[in-house]
Design an enzyme around this catalytic site. Structure first.
Site, PDB file in Angstrom:
ATOM      1  N   LYS A  55       0.885  -1.125   0.096  1.00 36.18           N
ATOM      2  CA  LYS A  55       0.580   0.266  -0.058  1.00 36.18           C
ATOM      3  C   LYS A  55       0.662   0.869   0.037  1.00 36.18           C
ATOM      4  O   LYS A  55       2.224   1.245   0.371  1.00 36.18           O
ATOM      5  CB  LYS A  55      -1.026  -0.015   1.655  1.00 36.18           C
ATOM      6  CG  LYS A  55      -1.972   0.777   1.403  1.00 36.18           C
ATOM      7  CD  LYS A  55      -2.822  -0.100   0.545  1.00 36.18           C
ATOM      8  CE  LYS A  55      -3.936   0.971  -0.138  1.00 36.18           C
ATOM      9  NZ  LYS A  55      -5.286   0.032  -0.418  1.00 36.18           N
TER      10      LYS A  55
HETATM   11  P1  NAD Z   1     -13.136   7.483  -2.354  1.00 35.37           P
HETATM   12  O1  NAD Z   1     -12.299   8.648  -1.742  1.00 35.37           O
HETATM   13  O2  NAD Z   1     -13.655   7.316  -4.115  1.00 35.37           O
HETATM   14  O3  NAD Z   1     -14.289   7.931  -1.614  1.00 35.37           O
HETATM   15  C1  NAD Z   1     -14.450   7.748   0.058  1.00 35.37           C
HETATM   16  C2  NAD Z   1     -16.342   8.203   0.197  1.00 35.37           C
HETATM   17  O4  NAD Z   1     -16.060   8.131   2.208  1.00 35.37           O
HETATM   18  C3  NAD Z   1     -16.700   9.506   0.045  1.00 35.37           C
HETATM   19  O5  NAD Z   1     -17.947  10.165  -1.017  1.00 35.37           O
HETATM   20  C4  NAD Z   1     -16.330  11.003   1.395  1.00 35.37           C
HETATM   21  O6  NAD Z   1     -16.837  11.965   1.299  1.00 35.37           O
HETATM   22  C5  NAD Z   1     -16.611   9.267   2.316  1.00 35.37           C
HETATM   23  N1  NAD Z   1     -16.217   9.664   3.044  1.00 35.37           N
HETATM   24  C6  NAD Z   1     -15.184   9.795   4.111  1.00 35.37           C
HETATM   25  N2  NAD Z   1     -14.773  10.503   5.600  1.00 35.37           N
HETATM   26  C7  NAD Z   1     -16.105   9.943   5.856  1.00 35.37           C
HETATM   27  C8  NAD Z   1     -16.947  10.190   6.989  1.00 35.37           C
HETATM   28  N3  NAD Z   1     -16.850  10.041   8.653  1.00 35.37           N
HETATM   29  N4  NAD Z   1     -18.216   9.723   6.865  1.00 35.37           N
HETATM   30  C9  NAD Z   1     -19.624   9.313   5.984  1.00 35.37           C
HETATM   31  N5  NAD Z   1     -18.715   9.668   5.036  1.00 35.37           N
HETATM   32  C10 NAD Z   1     -17.226   9.600   4.813  1.00 35.37           C
HETATM   33  O7  NAD Z   1     -12.685   6.083  -1.727  1.00 35.37           O
HETATM   34  P2  NAD Z   1     -13.270   4.956  -2.418  1.00 35.37           P
HETATM   35  O8  NAD Z   1     -12.241   4.521  -3.233  1.00 35.37           O
HETATM   36  O9  NAD Z   1     -14.695   4.606  -2.414  1.00 35.37           O
HETATM   37  O10 NAD Z   1     -12.811   3.685  -1.023  1.00 35.37           O
HETATM   38  C11 NAD Z   1     -13.648   3.741   0.139  1.00 35.37           C
HETATM   39  C12 NAD Z   1     -12.857   3.324   1.241  1.00 35.37           C
HETATM   40  O11 NAD Z   1     -12.726   1.421   0.372  1.00 35.37           O
HETATM   41  C13 NAD Z   1     -11.689   2.587   1.437  1.00 35.37           C
HETATM   42  O12 NAD Z   1     -11.157   2.101   2.838  1.00 35.37           O
HETATM   43  C14 NAD Z   1     -10.785   2.032   0.548  1.00 35.37           C
HETATM   44  O13 NAD Z   1      -9.825   1.329   1.246  1.00 35.37           O
HETATM   45  C15 NAD Z   1     -11.159   1.225   0.897  1.00 35.37           C
HETATM   46  N6  NAD Z   1     -10.996  -0.157  -1.107  1.00 35.37           N
HETATM   47  C16 NAD Z   1     -11.303   0.733  -1.806  1.00 35.37           C
HETATM   48  C17 NAD Z   1     -11.167  -0.045  -3.118  1.00 35.37           C
HETATM   49  C18 NAD Z   1     -11.064   1.020  -4.816  1.00 35.37           C
HETATM   50  O14 NAD Z   1     -11.178   0.489  -5.889  1.00 35.37           O
HETATM   51  N7  NAD Z   1     -11.750   2.429  -4.795  1.00 35.37           N
HETATM   52  C19 NAD Z   1     -10.819  -1.257  -3.299  1.00 35.37           C
HETATM   53  C20 NAD Z   1     -11.164  -1.618  -2.051  1.00 35.37           C
HETATM   54  C21 NAD Z   1     -11.296  -1.558  -1.024  1.00 35.37           C
END
Ligand code: NAD
Length: 415
Positions: A105
Site C-alpha cells: 500500500k
Molecule cells: P473515495 O475517496 O472514492 O470515497 C470515499 C467516500 O467516503 C467519499 O464519499 C467521502 O466523502 C466519504 N467519507 C469520508 N469520510 C467519511 C465519514 N467520516 N463519514 C461518511 N463518509 C465519509 O474512496 P473509495 O475508493 O470509495 O474507498 C473507500 C474505502 O474503500 C476505503 O476504505 C478504501 O481503502 C476501500 N477500498 C477501495 C477500493 C477501490 O477500488 N477504490 C478497493 C478496496 C477497498
C-alpha cells in the site's frame, strides 16, 4: 475513544485466525513484520510558485505469492501506521481470493481538495519517480485508493514508463481504458460488494426486493455498490459522504444522487432524502449496512446500536476488534473487508494480466470471471466458518494465512 494503532488492530484479527491454525511462533513473527517500509519527501511547487514538501509512503508487506499489490491513498490522515495496516490487509485480501500477488500500500499525506489538477500531477509524478526502482509489473503494482483516480494512475504509469524508456502499462492498475485499463475496473469494488452481499442475503433468506440497504461513503466503492444494489431490485434507504447522511424510507434514486455529486462535488444539498448524521446512518433502520468510507466507522458505542442483520465491509478496516466482538455477540453477520471489497483487486489482476498479454476482454467476460473468483472463495470461507464455528472474518483470515504460509514454506527463507 481508545487510540490504538490501525496496524495493532489488524494484527488482533490475524492472531485469532493464527490461533485457530495453530501457527507456530516463527511464522507469526515473519507474517506480522512488513518486508519493506519506505518514507520519503515529496517537494513540489504550488501553482502560486511557492514550494511545499509532503510525505510519501510505500509499504511492501509480503511477496510470498507474487509481486506486491495495493493502492495509493491521498488523504490528510495518511501515516506509516495506516499504510502498513493497509498493506497487511492487502496481503490477506489477495490470498483470500487466490490472486498471484503479495500485499502493498502507499500514500501521500495531503488534502487533495486543496490542490489543483496540475499540483496533483506534480505530486504524483514525484511520488512515482521516488519508487521507480522498487515498483514494476513483477515487483509491486499500485492501484487507486481513497482520492486517487484513473487519471492519477495514468500519470504514475507515464512517469514510470519515461524512466524505464518503454511503455509499461502493467506497472499500475485502475488506469483509463485508453491506456491499458480493464473494462469493469471502475465499478469492480462496488460490484464485488454487491456480489458478496447478495450471496449472503440468499444464504440468510433475505430477498433483494425486501432488503433495505444503507451505505456509508459515496465515493468509488459506495456509489457503484449503491447503483448495482438498485439494479438488483434492492431499496437503498440511506447514503452518506463526508458532508452527512441522507435517509429515505421509500428508497433513494441513486442516479439522482450520482448526478448531484457530479455537479456539486459532494452530496451537500441533496434533496432525495432527509438529512441526518453519519452515526444515525450506521445505527438507523436497515437490513444490510455497507461501510464504504474509512477505517474505524464502528466503535463499541455504534456497534451496540446497529440495526442491520448483515454488514458488508466495503471499506478497509471499518470495524474495530471491540465492535466486531459486539457484532458477534449480537449475531450480526459481517462479510469482512478482505473478502467484501476484493472485487477491485481481482479486476486489477485481470487488468495486469490483460496488459501483459496485450489482449483485452469484453466487460461481460470481466464481470463473469469476477463473480466466479469472489463466489468460489466466499463459499469456501462460509464452509470453513461452519466447520470451525468461526465468524466469516476469522474464516477468511484462516484461508488467506494458510495460503500465504504454504507459499512461504515452499519458497523457504533465503538467508
Ligand atoms: P473515495 O475517496 O472514492 O470515497 C470515499 C467516500 O467516503 C467519499 O464519499 C467521502 O466523502 C466519504 N467519507 C469520508 N469520510 C467519511 C465519514 N467520516 N463519514 C461518511 N463518509 C465519509 O474512496 P473509495 O475508493 O470509495 O474507498 C473507500 C474505502 O474503500 C476505503 O476504505 C478504501 O481503502 C476501500 N477500498 C477501495 C477500493 C477501490 O477500488 N477504490 C478497493 C478496496 C477497498
Amino acid at each position: 475513544m481508545r487510540e490504538v494503532s490501525v496496524f495493532g488492530d489488524a494484527i488482533a484479527y490475524f492472531n485469532e485466525a493464527a490461533d485457530l491454525l495453530e501457527l507456530d511462533a516463527g511464522m507469526r513473527r515473519i507474517l506480522t513484520h512488513p518486508s519493506r517500509q519506505i518514507i520519503f519527501s515529496i517537494p513540489f511547487q504550488r501553482d502560486s510558485g511557492e514550494f511545499e514538501v509532503y510525505t510519501g509512503y510505500r509499504v511492501q508487506y509480503n511477496f510470498a505469492r507474487g509481486p506486491a499489490k495495493g493502492g495509493i491513498r491521498y488523504h490528510p490522515g495518511v501515516t506509516l501506521d495506516e499504510v502498513t495496516a493497509l498493506a497487511f490487509w492487502m496481503t490477506w485480501k489477495c490470498a483470500v481470493v487466490d490472486l498471484p500477488f503479495g500485499g502493498a500500500k502507499g500514500g501521500v499525506t495531503c488534502d487533495p481538495s486543496t490542490l489543483s489538477s496540475n499540483e496533483l500531477e506534480r505530486i504524483t509524478r514525484r511520488y512515482a519517480a521516488e519508487l521507480v526502482e522498487i515498483v514494476g509489473p513483477d515487483k509491486d503494482v499500485p492501484a487507486p485508493d481513497v482520492n486517487t483516480t484513473p487519471q492519477v494512475m495514468a500519470w504514475f504509469m507515464d512517469t514510470y514508463s519515461m524512466h524505464v524508456r518503454q511503455n509499461m502499462p502493467g506497472v499500475v492498475t485502475g488506469k483509463p481504458l485508453e491506456i491499458g485499463g480493464s473494462r469493469g475496473r471502475v465499478e469492480a469494488t462496488g460490484r464485488g460488494v454487491t456480489i458478496c452481499a447478495l450471496d449472503e442475503m440468499a444464504e440468510m433468506g433475505l430477498q433483494p426486493e425486501e432488503a433495505r440497504i444503507a451505505i456509508q461513503g459515496f465515493g468509488n466503492v459506495g456509489r457503484y455498490a449503491a447503483k448495482l444494489f438498485e439494479e438488483r431490485g434492492c431499496r437503498i434507504v440511506a447514503i452518506s459522504d463526508i458532508t452527512g447522511a441522507y435517509y429515505n424510507e421509500s428508497g433513494i434514486f441513486i442516479n439522482a444522487a450520482i448526478e448531484h455529486a457530479a455537479k456539486v462535488g459532494t452530496l451537500e444539498g441533496f434533496k432525495g432524502g432527509e438529512k441526518m448524521t453519519n452515526l444515525e446512518l450506521l445505527t438507523g433502520p436497515c437490513d444490510v449496512l455497507v461501510p464504504a468510507a474509512l477505517e474505524k466507522a464502528f466503535t463499541p458505542e455504534s456497534a451496540a446500536k446497529v440495526q442491520a442483520k448483515l454488514i458488508v465491509e466495503g471499506a478497509n478496516g471499518p470495524t474495530t476488534p471491540e465492535a466486531d466482538r459486539i457484532f458477534r455477540e449480537r449475531g450480526i453477520v459481517v462479510i469482512p473487508d478482505i473478502m467484501a471489497n476484493a472485487g477491485g483487486v481481482t479486476v486489477s489482476y485481470f487488468e495486469w494480466a490483460q496488459d501483459r498479454m496485450g489482449f483485452f476482454w469484453k466487460e461481460a467476460e470481466v464481470n463473469e470471471r469476477l463473480e466466479d473468483f469472489l463466489l468460489t472463495n466466499l463459499r469456501q470461507i462460509r464452509a470453513i466458518a461452519k466447520l470451525r464455528g468461526a465468524t466469516l472474518r476469522t474464516a477468511a483470515y484462516t484461508l488467506a494465512i494458510d495460503r500465504v504460509v504454504k507459499a512461504l514454506k515452499l519458497r523457504g527463507i533465503y538467508a
